[in-house]
Scaffold this active site. Structure first.
Site, PDB file in Angstrom:
ATOM      1  CB  CYS A  19      -3.504   2.567   2.329  1.00  0.00           C
ATOM      2  SG  CYS A  19      -4.908   1.515   1.906  1.00  0.00           S
ATOM      3  CB  CYS A  64      -4.164   3.084  -1.437  1.00  0.00           C
ATOM      4  SG  CYS A  64      -2.935   1.789  -1.230  1.00  0.00           S
ATOM      5  CB  CYS A 111      -0.835   0.059   1.284  1.00  0.00           C
ATOM      6  SG  CYS A 111      -2.210  -1.061   1.333  1.00  0.00           S
ATOM      7  CB  CYS A 115      -3.664  -1.917  -1.576  1.00  0.00           C
ATOM      8  SG  CYS A 115      -5.161  -1.318  -0.812  1.00  0.00           S
TER       9      CYS A 115
END
Ligand code: ZN
Length: 358
Positions: free
Chosen positions: A44, A74, A40, A71
């Site tokens: 995030c 994000c 991430c 992810c």
């Protein structure tokens, strides 16, 4: 806060950035969670992982090499959040350019979804001027142009967004070096500088006033381009640009090639209040997306004005940078485009492809 740029070189700093959901740390490093296999951006919005399960990486490539997946929330693999911030700042520039009144920092920041502090700082970094300075330069330019129309000088002062005439005289003094009345009487047309280049859409002309790009046109014949701009601004003095213009042309061509990569290109937008409203909506359509004329009319709160919206799209002088090509008919047809339906098709296909890949 303060002015020091954090470099997030230690794990401790990085973990702290996670705890703070520090947006300035974005793209400076990435974190991955061993238990989920996902990596991430540090800010995030997903649940804060257990510190002992977190691993840090300098780049997304390294995170992916270590077997982590991006992810979904994000999206660290797609456009960076810094690019997203740049896009927001550019949108803010467009709002300032299009606005008659002085826009408050708080309102601009709110529209961009940033804190006033962060907004001001990013704006200065990307544009090179503070929002206030940028706004002043545009008010000033509008003022000069109003003087050339048949309004009275006092009306020009008020409609350009200045609050009192004495303020206008003193603020104008440096730029015009003469009183408004004198300027008005002797005012020749605006000087427009232009350069011509080739891009994937054929030949392109980029024309600019001292404030920013005022026209972009395309044609298969390079000799047809300057007359097209002259047609738009019949009284302006058209001047072929020198080598200092190359950077701007390059930026524009690059922008047309990759509209998802934000760049700051100053615009000098000329149009009626209604046209500006329409163009504002167009500028909010992201590459890879389209709206119908009806949807644009609804967005400006005039659902019955579909035809007028189409006309405003057609009178856009700044091709691609004001993306009138992203408006299509209700049934999805790629209809009329000032620079040819083929160019519109090409642009839309390219943008769709790039968006699908991201
Ligand atoms: Zn995430």
């Amino acid at each position: 806060m303060g002015n020091t740029t954090k470099n997030y070189s230690t794990e401790k700093d990085r973990w702290q950035a996670l705890l703070n959901r520090d947006s300035e740390s974005v793209s400076k490093f990435f974190y991955a969670v061993k238990t989920t296999g996902i990596y991430c951006h540090p800010n995030c919005s997903s649940r804060l992982p257990n510190r002992k399960n977190v691993e840090f990486f300098d780049s997304r490539e390294e995170a992916e090499k270590a077997g982590y997946r991006a992810c979904k929330r994000c999206k660290p693999q797609s456009i960076s959040q810094q690019t997203a911030i740049e896009q927001k700042i550019i949108m803010a520039c467009r709002s300032i350019e299009a606005s008659e009144a002085h826009l408050k920092l708080e309102d601009l920041a709110k529209e961009a979804g940033l804190s006033p502090y962060h907004f001001h700082r990013q704006f200065k970094k990307i544009v090179g001027l503070t929002p206030k300075q940028y706004s002043l330069s545009h008010t000033s330019k509008r003022f000069e142009q109003r003087l050339k129309t048949d309004e009275s000088v006092t009306e020009a002062i008020y409609s350009a967004g200045y609050s009192s005439s004495s303020g206008a005289y003193s603020k104008q003094h440096d730029r015009l070096a003469m009183k408004p009345k004198v300027y008005r009487k002797g005012a020749e047309g605006v000087t427009i500088t232009y350069g011509i280049a080739e891009c994937f859409l054929g030949w392109i002309i980029v024309a600019a006033t001292e404030i920013g790009v005022c026209a972009i046109e395309f044609d298969d014949d390079p000799n047809a381009l300057a007359p097209m701009v002259q047609n738009r601004f019949p009284k302006a003095l058209l001047q072929k640009a020198g080598p200092d213009f190359t950077g701007l042309i390059k930026d524009v061509v690059q922008f047309i090639r990759q509209p998802d990569k934000a760049r700051h290109i100053p615009l000098d937008i000329q149009g009626t209040a209604f046209q500006q409203q329409v163009w504002n909506v167009l500028r909010q359509i992201k590459p890879g997306h389209t709206l119908s004329y009806t949807e644009v009319a609804e967005k400006i709160g005039k659902p019955e004005a579909v035809r007028a919206v189409a006309t405003a799209c057609a009178s856009n002088k700044i091709g691609v940078l004001i993306p009138c090509h992203r408006v299509i008919t209700k049934d999805g047809r790629i209809s009329g485009y000032r620079w040819g339906v083929d160019r519109k098709k090409q642009l839309l296909e390219r943008e769709k492809k790039a968006a699908d890949k991201a």
